[in-house]
Design an enzyme around this catalytic site. Structure first.
Site, PDB file in Angstrom:
ATOM      1  N   SER A 198      -9.463   1.869   3.327  1.00  0.00           N
ATOM      2  CA  SER A 198      -8.762   2.598   2.322  1.00  0.00           C
ATOM      3  C   SER A 198      -7.797   1.795   1.540  1.00  0.00           C
ATOM      4  O   SER A 198      -7.166   2.280   0.368  1.00  0.00           O
ATOM      5  CB  SER A 198      -8.109   3.425   3.262  1.00  0.00           C
ATOM      6  OG  SER A 198      -7.413   3.084   4.071  1.00  0.00           O
ATOM      7  N   SER A 204      -9.798  -1.098   7.613  1.00  0.00           N
ATOM      8  CA  SER A 204      -8.723  -0.547   5.654  1.00  0.00           C
ATOM      9  C   SER A 204      -8.613  -1.962   4.982  1.00  0.00           C
ATOM     10  O   SER A 204      -8.328  -1.657   3.879  1.00  0.00           O
ATOM     11  CB  SER A 204      -8.240   0.380   5.842  1.00  0.00           C
ATOM     12  OG  SER A 204      -8.802   1.260   5.879  1.00  0.00           O
ATOM     13  N   LYS A 223       0.742  -1.355  -0.224  1.00  0.00           N
ATOM     14  CA  LYS A 223      -0.148  -0.387   0.358  1.00  0.00           C
ATOM     15  C   LYS A 223       0.748   1.165  -0.316  1.00  0.00           C
ATOM     16  O   LYS A 223       2.049   1.332   0.757  1.00  0.00           O
ATOM     17  CB  LYS A 223      -0.666  -0.205   1.297  1.00  0.00           C
ATOM     18  CG  LYS A 223      -1.929   0.698   0.789  1.00  0.00           C
ATOM     19  CD  LYS A 223      -2.826   0.864   2.493  1.00  0.00           C
ATOM     20  CE  LYS A 223      -3.813   1.635   2.903  1.00  0.00           C
ATOM     21  NZ  LYS A 223      -4.810   1.596   4.219  1.00  0.00           N
TER      22      LYS A 223
HETATM   23  N1  GLN Z   1     -12.529   3.678   6.422  1.00  0.00           N
HETATM   24  C1  GLN Z   1     -12.550   3.914   8.076  1.00  0.00           C
HETATM   25  C2  GLN Z   1     -11.438   5.545   8.409  1.00  0.00           C
HETATM   26  O1  GLN Z   1     -12.292   6.210   7.386  1.00  0.00           O
HETATM   27  C3  GLN Z   1     -11.670   3.099   7.927  1.00  0.00           C
HETATM   28  C4  GLN Z   1      -9.630   3.035   7.459  1.00  0.00           C
HETATM   29  C5  GLN Z   1      -8.809   2.843   7.851  1.00  0.00           C
HETATM   30  O2  GLN Z   1      -8.745   1.791   8.437  1.00  0.00           O
HETATM   31  N2  GLN Z   1      -7.183   3.171   7.480  1.00  0.00           N
HETATM   32  O3  GLN Z   1     -11.599   6.198   8.838  1.00  0.00           O
END
Ligand code: GLN
Length: 475
Positions: A152, A176, A77
């Site tokens: 994400s 994410s 990532k």
């Molecule tokens: N969807 C969650 C957020 O926007 C999780 C994001 C993540 O785990 N990086 O904070």
């Protein structure tokens, strides 16, 4: 034609000289090229991946000992640092920035002879649930290109889903890794907080962030975890607990009680087909002899708000370093003064969602509101941790859905941030409590999209988690 199944099978093929590092690397590079429209990769390290494959093939031919991840093709990532390679957190703010050092997880992968094939698209600074917040544009779900891959770590999920690499790394602050794994029909593992070093992971919310693993199957995830977990002088929050040989312990039978929270299954946002599948799974497990305990959970309405108060607070602090002087995008215009310079840099460098969260974070930390929001949310976190400890005195594994719905279409939720936040209902729990969790595929919705089930265990009991995950999803 080469068809990737598992690391174990790939290594058997290597041992029998049915394949080589070079030929599989060429295969993945071609797949990446053929699937460019999915927009999973930010950068492909083609030349050096090929060079490394040739080097590894020579190493094998010369009879030298080879690493546990010999020739394993990994995508990372775009929030994980790899020395002398670009890393941008999918943000204009870091455009053109090259890592000065490698994350500990990357060093460990390389030390076991893995091949890093490229960096993967994601929501800007890992903030989002649909990969629609990336400076590089959205990532498409390979099963239905009108739908999002989750976020994400959407690029990391699609890279494994579409066969563009064998396994990938993502980061999981509130889901994410597990949520995109669910949307893409693959395995997504978020280890305990402190299991994998965060050194070299670009911070979103430091007391929640953890590197996670995407794989086609549970044993692949177990092996990658075994390699990248463990103590590290560069991360003061890392655990000193010894790392199990997960690739071996996973072969032992899991025994222990299972539990679930009925309140989570009764939540109105949960899709009816997903709810039905969850109960079918429970019935199946009962027939296999598992003891399954329903446990009351009173804090369901508080977990998403507590998560967003705490993570935005931490993010507003972490992201203050991107001021265009020490790091990040600098305006070309002549500023009036320093404040004007910062404002111009941050206005141009950050996207909408990141700005929203910086503002939210500053608000909940501001003097008049600190106790009402930040302190309260810390108290909720404490209650969740206590409840978690209690649950795991009665059961070894907690089961819940991963996401309330299957993958949504582009734009379906992106205009309503609250609705998007509420979709994180089932995933933020593990990050608030610091416990490990894994999503494995469970079924297919009538709309054609896959969905998963989530397993959670006590902190540092990844062994039981992986064993039970393997029982449910033995691909
Ligand atoms: N969807 C969650 C957020 O926007 C999780 C994001 C993540 O785990 N990086 O904070």
């Amino acid at each position: 034609m080469y068809q990737y199944q598992s690391i174990q099978k790939f290594h058997a093929d290597i041992a029998q000289q049915k394949t080589s590092c070079l030929s599989v690397t060429q295969y993945f590079l071609k797949n990446i090229e053929d699937n460019k429209r999915l927009n999973a990769f930010v950068e492909v390290f083609s030349e050096e991946a090929l060079e490394r494959a040739i080097y590894l093939d020579k190493k094998f031919a010369s009879g030298l000992p080879i690493g546990k991840l010999f020739g394993v093709v990994v995508g990372i990532k775009d929030v994980i640092c790899y020395q002398s390679h670009p890393v941008t957190a999918a943000s204009q703010m870091l455009k053109g920035f090259n890592s000065l050092f490698s994350a500990t997880a990357i060093e460990k992968l390389l030390a076991e002879d893995a091949i890093i094939i490229g960096s993967l698209n994601c929501d800007e600074f890992a903030m989002g649930s649909s990969n629609e917040n990336s400076f590089y544009g959205k990532v498409l779900n390979a099963i239905d290109e009108n739908r999002d891959p989750g976020g994400s770590s959407g690029g990391s999920a699609v890279a494994v889903q579409a066969g563009l690499c064998m396994v990938s790394l993502g980061s999981d602050t509130g889901g994410s890794v597990r949520q995109p794994a669910d949307f893409c029909g693959i395995v997504g593992l978020k280890p305990s907080y402190g299991r994998i070093s965060r050194h070299g992971l670009i911070a979103y919310a430091s007391s929640f962030d953890q590197i996670g693993i995407f794989a086609q199957n549970v044993p692949d995830a177990a092996l990658i975890l075994e390699v990248i977990a463990g103590s590290d002088d560069f991360d003061s929050t890392i655990s000193q607990q010894p790392v199990d040989l997960y690739s071996q312990t996973i072969k032992e039978e899991f025994s222990g009680n299972l539990a679930y929270f009925p309140e989570m299954l009764n939540h109105p946002s949960l899709d009816t087909e997903l709810r039905a599948s969850f109960f079918i799974l429970l019935e199946k497990l009962k027939l296999q002899g598992y003891n399954i305990l329903p446990i009351q959970f009173d804090y369901l309405d508080y977990i998403v708000p507590a998560y967003y108060v705490l993570t935005t607070a931490e993010a507003s602090s972490n992201l203050s370093r991107y001021d265009g002087i020490k790091y990040g995008h600098s305006t070309e215009q002549q500023p009036e003064d320093l404040a004007d310079f910062y404002t111009a840099n941050r206005t141009a460098g950050f996207g909408k969602e990141v700005k929203r969260r910086i503002m939210l974070g500053n608000f909940v930390l501001s003097s008049g509101y600190y106790d009402a929001y930040f302190t309260k949310a810390q108290q909720v976190r404490r209650l969740i941790i206590d409840k978690t400890d209690e649950v795991f005195t009665q059961a070894s594994i907690l089961l819940m859905p991963t996401v309330p719905s299957p993958a949504f279409t582009f734009g379906e939720k992106s205009n309503d941030p609250i609705e998007m936040f509420l979709g994180d209902l089932y995933t933020v729990f593990a990050n608030l409590a610091g416990i490990p969790a894994i999503s494995v595929p469970l079924g297919k919705h009538s709309n054609g999209m896959p969905f998963g089930v989530q397993l959670l265990s006590k902190r540092f009991n990844e062994t039981s988690l992986l064993q039970m995950a393997q029982t449910i999803y033995s691909k």
